[in-house]
Design a protein around this motif. Sequence first.
Motif, PDB file in Angstrom:
ATOM      1  N   UNK A 102      -7.783   1.308  -3.026  1.00 23.80           N
ATOM      2  CA  UNK A 102      -6.557   1.088  -3.796  1.00 23.80           C
ATOM      3  C   UNK A 102      -6.008  -0.324  -3.591  1.00 23.80           C
ATOM      4  N   UNK A 103      -5.981  -0.775  -2.338  1.00 25.73           N
ATOM      5  CA  UNK A 103      -5.411  -2.086  -2.018  1.00 25.73           C
ATOM      6  C   UNK A 103      -6.264  -3.255  -2.463  1.00 25.73           C
ATOM      7  N   UNK A 122      -8.439 -12.650  -3.176  1.00 29.84           N
ATOM      8  CA  UNK A 122      -9.833 -12.430  -2.823  1.00 29.84           C
ATOM      9  C   UNK A 122      -9.974 -11.162  -1.993  1.00 29.84           C
ATOM     10  N   UNK A 123     -11.131 -10.519  -2.152  1.00 33.36           N
ATOM     11  CA  UNK A 123     -11.367  -9.247  -1.494  1.00 33.36           C
ATOM     12  C   UNK A 123     -11.354  -9.395   0.030  1.00 33.36           C
ATOM     13  N   UNK A 124     -11.693 -10.613   0.506  1.00 32.14           N
ATOM     14  CA  UNK A 124     -11.763 -10.843   1.944  1.00 32.14           C
ATOM     15  C   UNK A 124     -10.429 -10.733   2.663  1.00 32.14           C
ATOM     16  N   UNK A 125      -9.316 -10.812   1.929  1.00 35.09           N
ATOM     17  CA  UNK A 125      -8.012 -10.752   2.591  1.00 35.09           C
ATOM     18  C   UNK A 125      -7.599  -9.309   2.894  1.00 35.09           C
ATOM     19  N   UNK A 126      -8.245  -8.329   2.271  1.00 37.15           N
ATOM     20  CA  UNK A 126      -7.741  -6.951   2.347  1.00 37.15           C
ATOM     21  C   UNK A 126      -7.691  -6.421   3.783  1.00 37.15           C
ATOM     22  N   UNK A 127      -8.820  -6.526   4.505  1.00 33.56           N
ATOM     23  CA  UNK A 127      -8.862  -5.953   5.858  1.00 33.56           C
ATOM     24  C   UNK A 127      -7.917  -6.666   6.832  1.00 33.56           C
ATOM     25  N   UNK A 128      -7.941  -8.016   6.902  1.00 35.75           N
ATOM     26  CA  UNK A 128      -7.006  -8.669   7.824  1.00 35.75           C
ATOM     27  C   UNK A 128      -5.543  -8.400   7.477  1.00 35.75           C
ATOM     28  N   UNK A 165      -8.070  -0.543  14.631  1.00 33.05           N
ATOM     29  CA  UNK A 165      -8.716   0.567  13.929  1.00 33.05           C
ATOM     30  C   UNK A 165      -8.610   0.364  12.417  1.00 33.05           C
ATOM     31  N   UNK A 166      -7.437  -0.056  11.955  1.00 32.57           N
ATOM     32  CA  UNK A 166      -7.227  -0.269  10.525  1.00 32.57           C
ATOM     33  C   UNK A 166      -8.148  -1.369  10.004  1.00 32.57           C
ATOM     34  N   UNK A 167      -8.273  -2.457  10.782  1.00 27.71           N
ATOM     35  CA  UNK A 167      -9.142  -3.570  10.371  1.00 27.71           C
ATOM     36  C   UNK A 167     -10.585  -3.097  10.205  1.00 27.71           C
ATOM     37  N   UNK A 168     -11.073  -2.344  11.179  1.00 28.94           N
ATOM     38  CA  UNK A 168     -12.475  -1.908  11.161  1.00 28.94           C
ATOM     39  C   UNK A 168     -12.729  -0.927  10.009  1.00 28.94           C
ATOM     40  N   UNK A 169     -11.856   0.067   9.871  1.00 26.48           N
ATOM     41  CA  UNK A 169     -12.099   1.110   8.869  1.00 26.48           C
ATOM     42  C   UNK A 169     -11.917   0.562   7.449  1.00 26.48           C
ATOM     43  N   UNK A 170     -10.815  -0.154   7.221  1.00 27.77           N
ATOM     44  CA  UNK A 170     -10.595  -0.733   5.889  1.00 27.77           C
ATOM     45  C   UNK A 170     -11.695  -1.741   5.573  1.00 27.77           C
ATOM     46  N   UNK A 171     -12.055  -2.550   6.581  1.00 29.13           N
ATOM     47  CA  UNK A 171     -13.105  -3.536   6.374  1.00 29.13           C
ATOM     48  C   UNK A 171     -14.424  -2.888   5.993  1.00 29.13           C
ATOM     49  N   UNK A 172     -14.755  -1.770   6.639  1.00 32.27           N
ATOM     50  CA  UNK A 172     -16.017  -1.094   6.355  1.00 32.27           C
ATOM     51  C   UNK A 172     -16.029  -0.505   4.945  1.00 32.27           C
ATOM     52  N   UNK A 232      -2.555   4.054   3.167  1.00 32.55           N
ATOM     53  CA  UNK A 232      -1.936   3.448   1.987  1.00 32.55           C
ATOM     54  C   UNK A 232      -2.861   2.408   1.359  1.00 32.55           C
ATOM     55  N   UNK A 233      -3.503   1.601   2.182  1.00 31.15           N
ATOM     56  CA  UNK A 233      -4.394   0.567   1.652  1.00 31.15           C
ATOM     57  C   UNK A 233      -5.624   1.208   1.002  1.00 31.15           C
ATOM     58  N   UNK A 234      -6.148   2.273   1.616  1.00 33.68           N
ATOM     59  CA  UNK A 234      -7.365   2.875   1.078  1.00 33.68           C
ATOM     60  C   UNK A 234      -7.108   3.721  -0.167  1.00 33.68           C
ATOM     61  N   UNK A 235      -6.057   4.554  -0.159  1.00 40.98           N
ATOM     62  CA  UNK A 235      -5.886   5.507  -1.267  1.00 40.98           C
ATOM     63  C   UNK A 235      -4.543   5.386  -1.989  1.00 40.98           C
ATOM     64  N   UNK A 236      -3.702   4.438  -1.572  1.00 42.74           N
ATOM     65  CA  UNK A 236      -2.420   4.247  -2.234  1.00 42.74           C
ATOM     66  C   UNK A 236      -1.287   4.876  -1.432  1.00 42.74           C
ATOM     67  N   UNK A 237      -0.093   4.277  -1.512  1.00 41.78           N
ATOM     68  CA  UNK A 237       1.009   4.708  -0.642  1.00 41.78           C
ATOM     69  C   UNK A 237       1.486   6.151  -0.884  1.00 41.78           C
ATOM     70  N   UNK A 238       1.550   6.592  -2.140  1.00 42.59           N
ATOM     71  CA  UNK A 238       2.042   7.958  -2.387  1.00 42.59           C
ATOM     72  C   UNK A 238       1.035   8.988  -1.906  1.00 42.59           C
ATOM     73  N   UNK A 239      -0.239   8.699  -2.134  1.00 44.07           N
ATOM     74  CA  UNK A 239      -1.279   9.581  -1.627  1.00 44.07           C
ATOM     75  C   UNK A 239      -1.273   9.581  -0.097  1.00 44.07           C
ATOM     76  N   UNK A 240      -1.000   8.413   0.494  1.00 46.78           N
ATOM     77  CA  UNK A 240      -0.946   8.314   1.951  1.00 46.78           C
ATOM     78  C   UNK A 240       0.121   9.247   2.524  1.00 46.78           C
ATOM     79  N   UNK A 241       1.265   9.330   1.839  1.00 40.17           N
ATOM     80  CA  UNK A 241       2.331  10.234   2.296  1.00 40.17           C
ATOM     81  C   UNK A 241       1.821  11.681   2.301  1.00 40.17           C
ATOM     82  N   UNK A 242       1.063  12.050   1.277  1.00 39.34           N
ATOM     83  CA  UNK A 242       0.493  13.405   1.225  1.00 39.34           C
ATOM     84  C   UNK A 242      -0.531  13.610   2.340  1.00 39.34           C
TER      85      UNK A 242
END
Lengths: 229, 118
Positions: A210-211, A135-141, A193-200, A75-85
């Motif tokens: 998206x997020x 700020x962009x830094x908040x996204x991963x945490x 896992x989410x922190x590492x992948x989204x952060x990267x 959901x954070x990477x591609x958006x919640x509706x796309x995440x459902x797909x």
Amino acid sequence: MHVPDGFLDAPTSVATGAVAAIAVGVALRKAKGELDDRTAPLAGLVAAFVFAAQMINFPVGAGTSGHLMGGALAAVLVGPWTAVLCLSTVLLVQGLLMADGGLTALGTNIVLIGLVTTAVGWGVFALLRAVLPKRIGVVAPVAAVAAYLSVPAAALVFTGLFAVGGTAPVENGAVLTAMLGWHLVIGLGEAAVTFVVVGAVVAARPDLVHGARGLRRPSRATAAEEVTA
Amino acid sequence: MSATEHRTTDGAERVAGRRVSTRTLYVVLLVVALAVAGVVSYWASGHPDGLEFVAEETGFLGSAEDSATSGSPFADYQTTGVDGWLSGAIPGVLGTLLVLLVAGGAAWVVRRRGADRG
């Protein structure tokens, strides 16, 4: 948390199947707003990554393991509706080819792993993002916190479904305590896992995340933009 | 690195900051997914997951029934007739590519058209 056939009775499975079908139908229409020529391939890759990551069971002690569910991450990477797909595709392939998750339980698994983790993950993410600095830094945490909470949330919903439609005569309180207890631990893996992948991905290409839309980057370019703005 | 193709005169895109090209990022993501499914999966824990463990502990695991697809050649992420590392790597890699095609294809079909250049 893939539910096999037999855990839940037919009416419950039909109900979750209907909810899943409606949700996927709505997601197919709503995802359009989240996808363009650049992010559509990313959606496929995120789904592929979630499939791969779900193969990696990590031990959480006492002979138990857990694996990523991935709703918050997607959901954070591609958006919640796309995440459902994305998650629905993963669960469909797992159920059809790998017998991972029952076929009559496909709707249940889409509800638990596709809808609940995405809805709770995105809901918590959006809420926290709204009150924190833009700020962009908040996204991963923030994504990690959202991912963590999405896991016990799915465990709670399973417990609810089991209370309504469980086929075995088991005390609901025992299921609730055990499900919540274990998934509060498994959630730590989801968060990591989410922190590492989204952060990267955010570090590499925040413009595709998206997020991260509408957030500032601490860079010279941003500073220049602020001066000219 | 083909980042130059993205360095357009579009100010908003430059401000967004592109440290790697779209193509590089996507290739890296695909390689990571394939490596996780095809290689890392070999070392995954064989312990039951949270739900299965709870089902056993509280006494409802017995209500589970075999899936209609339990006879699939890739059931339980093991390839029928193949031993060792390759047995799990084949369904991992095939599944990853299949998910990529189906989910990526669906996303491509429903996307906004013509809003952005690749």
